[in-house]
Write a protein that holds these residues in place. Structure first.
Motif, PDB file in Angstrom:
ATOM      1  N   SER A  75       0.825  -1.205   0.000  1.00  0.00           N
ATOM      2  CA  SER A  75       0.000   0.000   0.000  1.00  0.00           C
ATOM      3  C   SER A  75       0.863   1.260   0.000  1.00  0.00           C
ATOM      4  CB  SER A  75      -0.924  -0.007   1.219  1.00  0.00           C
ATOM      5  OG  SER A  75      -1.748   1.134   1.196  1.00  0.00           O
ATOM      6  N   ALA A  76       1.955   1.222   0.768  1.00  0.00           N
ATOM      7  CA  ALA A  76       2.828   2.402   0.850  1.00  0.00           C
ATOM      8  C   ALA A  76       3.434   2.725  -0.514  1.00  0.00           C
ATOM      9  CB  ALA A  76       3.925   2.150   1.877  1.00  0.00           C
ATOM     10  N   LEU A  82       3.112   5.739  -6.904  1.00  0.00           N
ATOM     11  CA  LEU A  82       2.166   5.775  -8.019  1.00  0.00           C
ATOM     12  C   LEU A  82       1.005   6.726  -7.758  1.00  0.00           C
ATOM     13  CD1 LEU A  82       2.010   1.928  -8.814  1.00  0.00           C
ATOM     14  CD2 LEU A  82       3.468   3.663  -9.869  1.00  0.00           C
ATOM     15  N   HIS A  83       0.943   7.229  -6.550  1.00  0.00           N
ATOM     16  CA  HIS A  83      -0.088   8.205  -6.144  1.00  0.00           C
ATOM     17  C   HIS A  83      -1.504   7.677  -6.333  1.00  0.00           C
ATOM     18  CE1 HIS A  83       3.199  11.005  -5.736  1.00  0.00           C
ATOM     19  NE2 HIS A  83       3.565  10.747  -6.989  1.00  0.00           N
ATOM     20  N   ALA A 146       6.824   9.602   4.497  1.00  0.00           N
ATOM     21  CA  ALA A 146       5.800  10.449   3.855  1.00  0.00           C
ATOM     22  C   ALA A 146       4.666   9.629   3.248  1.00  0.00           C
ATOM     23  CB  ALA A 146       6.447  11.333   2.788  1.00  0.00           C
ATOM     24  N   ILE A 147       4.285   8.552   3.927  1.00  0.00           N
ATOM     25  CA  ILE A 147       3.148   7.735   3.476  1.00  0.00           C
ATOM     26  C   ILE A 147       1.863   8.491   3.816  1.00  0.00           C
ATOM     27  CG2 ILE A 147       1.970   5.527   3.739  1.00  0.00           C
ATOM     28  CD1 ILE A 147       4.686   4.368   4.651  1.00  0.00           C
ATOM     29  N   ALA A 230       0.912   1.038   8.140  1.00  0.00           N
ATOM     30  CA  ALA A 230       1.671   1.940   7.266  1.00  0.00           C
ATOM     31  C   ALA A 230       1.033   3.319   7.217  1.00  0.00           C
ATOM     32  CB  ALA A 230       1.751   1.343   5.867  1.00  0.00           C
ATOM     33  N   HIS A 231      -0.304   3.385   7.130  1.00  0.00           N
ATOM     34  CA  HIS A 231      -0.964   4.683   6.982  1.00  0.00           C
ATOM     35  C   HIS A 231      -1.260   5.331   8.334  1.00  0.00           C
ATOM     36  CE1 HIS A 231      -1.362   4.364   2.640  1.00  0.00           C
ATOM     37  NE2 HIS A 231      -1.588   3.079   2.831  1.00  0.00           N
ATOM     38  N   TYR A 232      -1.018   4.593   9.416  1.00  0.00           N
ATOM     39  CA  TYR A 232      -1.107   5.193  10.747  1.00  0.00           C
ATOM     40  C   TYR A 232       0.228   5.817  11.143  1.00  0.00           C
ATOM     41  CZ  TYR A 232      -1.255   5.397  15.875  1.00  0.00           C
ATOM     42  OH  TYR A 232      -1.167   5.805  17.174  1.00  0.00           O
TER      43      TYR A 232
END
Length: 621
Positions: A75-76, A82-83, A146-147, A230-232
């Motif tokens: 996911s990261a 790739l945004h 910067a995830i 990862a997104h936390y």
């Protein structure tokens, strides 16, 4: 309440947990404790999947740290390089972990032994090396920064408190689904695989497919936790997902209780908190975890929570009830059976009956043709042929080592034969796997009784009806209306089978508490629950008293009248002569003689095979 979709049977403790977590959010003094609880929720997701895999299906994985990392990095990478949007990152994380899970499980789970342990250990090491070496993609040892942070639509989860509600809500929803799965036909099948995999196959459970599916589900839960992590944290590095993390989650499962989903949650809470306490002594963490794992296995092999619950139960029930302990002696067994009103199990003095052939149908329900089995240089069976018609009991006898059990194993698909054909109701089942043979109408019992000790009497019977159900993993987890109807119908039919049997009053007792006679009866009932065309009975009265033997055989023989064919392997010649309509004699893996019981009894070749050439004519087989 429990009949609603997604709501599990244990909804009350789950509701208490949800309320406790809601109150906790208002009691935590600062963000440090929120971070601790958030990491705890993500660990609990990984442990939940691992506990389902280890405790229910009996498979051990040392690679869940790698799946956790793959979910995080997948996911990261797509969201930073790739945004792609966040939902696409979640889809990629789940897809990648599922694909790696399937690729790892398909070749290893079809093998017996500890291949999966070794494969997952190697997989974890390979993934760790890959994350460190693929620097352009993963950032190497420095990790990815910067995830994008987590958000739900316009609502950004940009504080520890907000993420707390998200993480624990996700965990509670998944926990409810896994509890539903454990309480479904799929869950019973997984527990049966854990207890006795070969037996589960003969009951129509597709064990290789279920093992791959539960492993993939377990890997996807670790991937979901990795995505959330990862997104936390918005920063990840390979050191978080190394083999030590896999050891940690294994320890949480063992300490909490293998197979106990609530115990796994308790183990997660204890060991996640312990890691924070040991933060200042990082060099000793591995040592402490190793000691905890060892001490738990030695002193609390069933886990801390199950041990505590058992101790509490024993304190309140110092004298086990009779229903839990079962009859204590064969005499008690007989008294409980004969006094129960189950008339078919009353003892008889059955004699060889010349009218038995009246009920025999014209169409064979089982046809064995030219069957040969070879184990290396040993020819276990050679060109064996016979057939069984509906309503017929064909006894297969022979000296020890004649190949009787091998014959039953070959017919039921547990042993691959080198030559020949087997047909059930004119359907060729040659070389089909055991679960497919069972679904065509072959039920069986075993020489050494094979019940699922961790299931109740009723659940054992419901495993026998497994192939009548159609619900899959997702339907079971969602507890859909269709799944509930199916479960209700299976339960009703199982209860009907138990009615008027001595086991009716023990329906909800663990099968491990039954006496030998009751276990034999349960094994036969479970085979009958499959509604087979032909029933293979491997020494069905072995270890029973004469009265119990006759009672069991009288009862099972009543199923002749409904058109079921039976193959009876038995050493007790009184039983064979009294109940068999035809006898096949095996000697050194070959058919020595075949015919009516009285003719076989006088056959000089059979007498010689049993008693030897010097005793020819001196007795009967």
């Amino acid at each position: 309440m429990r009949s609603l979709p997604l709501v599990p049977k244990a909804w009350k403790p789950l509701l208490c947990l949800a309320i406790s977590l809601g109150l906790t959010a208002f009691l935590l003094p600062n963000d440090y404790f929120f971070v601790l609880f958030n990491i705890m929720a993500l660990n609990a997701l990984v442990v939940l999947g691992l506990n389902l895999l280890i405790g229910c299906a009996g498979q051990i994985s040392l690679g869940h740290g790698a799946f956790f990392g793959l979910g995080a990095y997948s996911s990261a990478i797509v969201t930073t390089q790739l945004h792609w949007p966040l939902w696409a990152g979640l889809a990629v994380a789940l897809a990648v972990t599922a694909l790696f899970g399937i690729a790892l499980a398909v070749p290893t789970l079809r093998l017996e032994g500890h291949y999966l342990v070794m494969a997952t250990l190697g997989f974890n090491i390979i993934v760790s090396i890959g994350l460190n070496q693929m620097e352009p993609l993963t950032g190497g040892p420095s990790g990815l920064a910067a995830i994008p942070g987590m958000h739900l639509g316009p609502w950004a989860l940009d504080t520890d408190r907000r993420f707390f509600f998200f993480a624990w809500s996700v965990f509670l929803a998944v926990f409810a689904g896994v509890l539903n799965l454990e309480d479904s036909r799929i869950g019973r099948a997984l527990k049966a695989i854990h207890d006795k995999e070969l037996t589960a196959r003969t009951l129509g459970v597709p064990t290789p497919r279920y093992k791959v599916q539960v492993f993939t589900l377990s890997a996807m839960l670790a991937g979901l936790a990795g995505f959330s992590y990862a997104h936390y944290m918005t920063f990840i590095s390979p050191s978080t997902f190394d083999i030590f993390y896999s050891v940690q989650v294994i320890t949480m499962v063992v300490v909490g209780g293998l197979g106990s989903l609530w115990g796994g949650l308790a183990g997660t809470v204890i060991l996640t908190s312990l890691r924070e306490l040991l933060h200042a002594m990082e060099d000793f963490q591995v040592l402490v975890y190793g000691l905890l794992l060892t001490l738990s296995l030695v002193f609390f092999p069933q886990g801390l929570l199950p041990a505590a619950l058992n101790a509490f139960w024993r304190a309140g029930h110092r004298t086990p009830s009779r229903s839990m302990s079962g009859p204590s002696s064969p005499k008690d067994d007989a008294r409980s059976i004969y006094g129960s009103g189950f008339r078919a199990l009353s003892p008889s003095t059955r004699k060889p009956d010349s009218s038995k052939a009246k009920n025999i149908g014209e169409t064979p329900v089982l046809r064995v043709a030219n069957l040969s089995v070879q184990f290396g240089g040993l020819q276990a069976l050679a060109h064996v042929s016979f057939s069984v018609h509906s309503g017929e009991i064909v006894a297969v006898i022979g000296p020890n080592g004649a190949g009787k059990t091998t014959l039953l194993n070959a017919v039921s698909g547990l042993v691959r034969f080198t030559e020949g054909h087997v047909a059930v109701r004119d359907v060729d089942v040659s070389r089909r796997p055991a679960h497919e043979v069972a679904r065509t109408g072959v039920g069986r019992t075993f020489q050494a009784v094979q019940i699922f000790e961790h299931l109740t009497v009723l659940e054992n019977l419901m495993v026998g009806m497994h192939h009548f159900g159609r619900s899959r993993f997702l339907q079971a987890m969602a507890h859909t209306l269709k799944e509930r109807r199916e479960e209700k119908e299976l339960r009703r039919r199982a209860m009907e089978l138990l009615e008027e049997t001595p086991l009716a009053a023990l329906a909800h007792e663990p099968a491990a508490t039954l006496s030998l006679f009751q276990q034999k009866l349960l094994e036969m009932l479970r085979a009958l629950a499959m509604e087979p065309a032909v029933l293979l009975l491997d020494e069905p009265v072995g270890g029973c008293s004469p009265n119990e033997s006759r009672a069991l055989m009288d009862w099972i023989a009543t199923h002749q009248r409904v058109g079921m064919g039976m193959v009876l392997v038995e050493h007790d010649m009184n039983i064979v002569m009294a109940y068999a309509t035809r006898v096949v004699v095996l000697h050194h893996g070959r058919v020595l003689a075949e015919g009516a019981p009285l003719a076989i009894q006088k056959d000089p070749r059979v007498i010689e095979a049993y008693l030897g050439r010097g005793r020819r004519g001196a007795g009967q087989p």
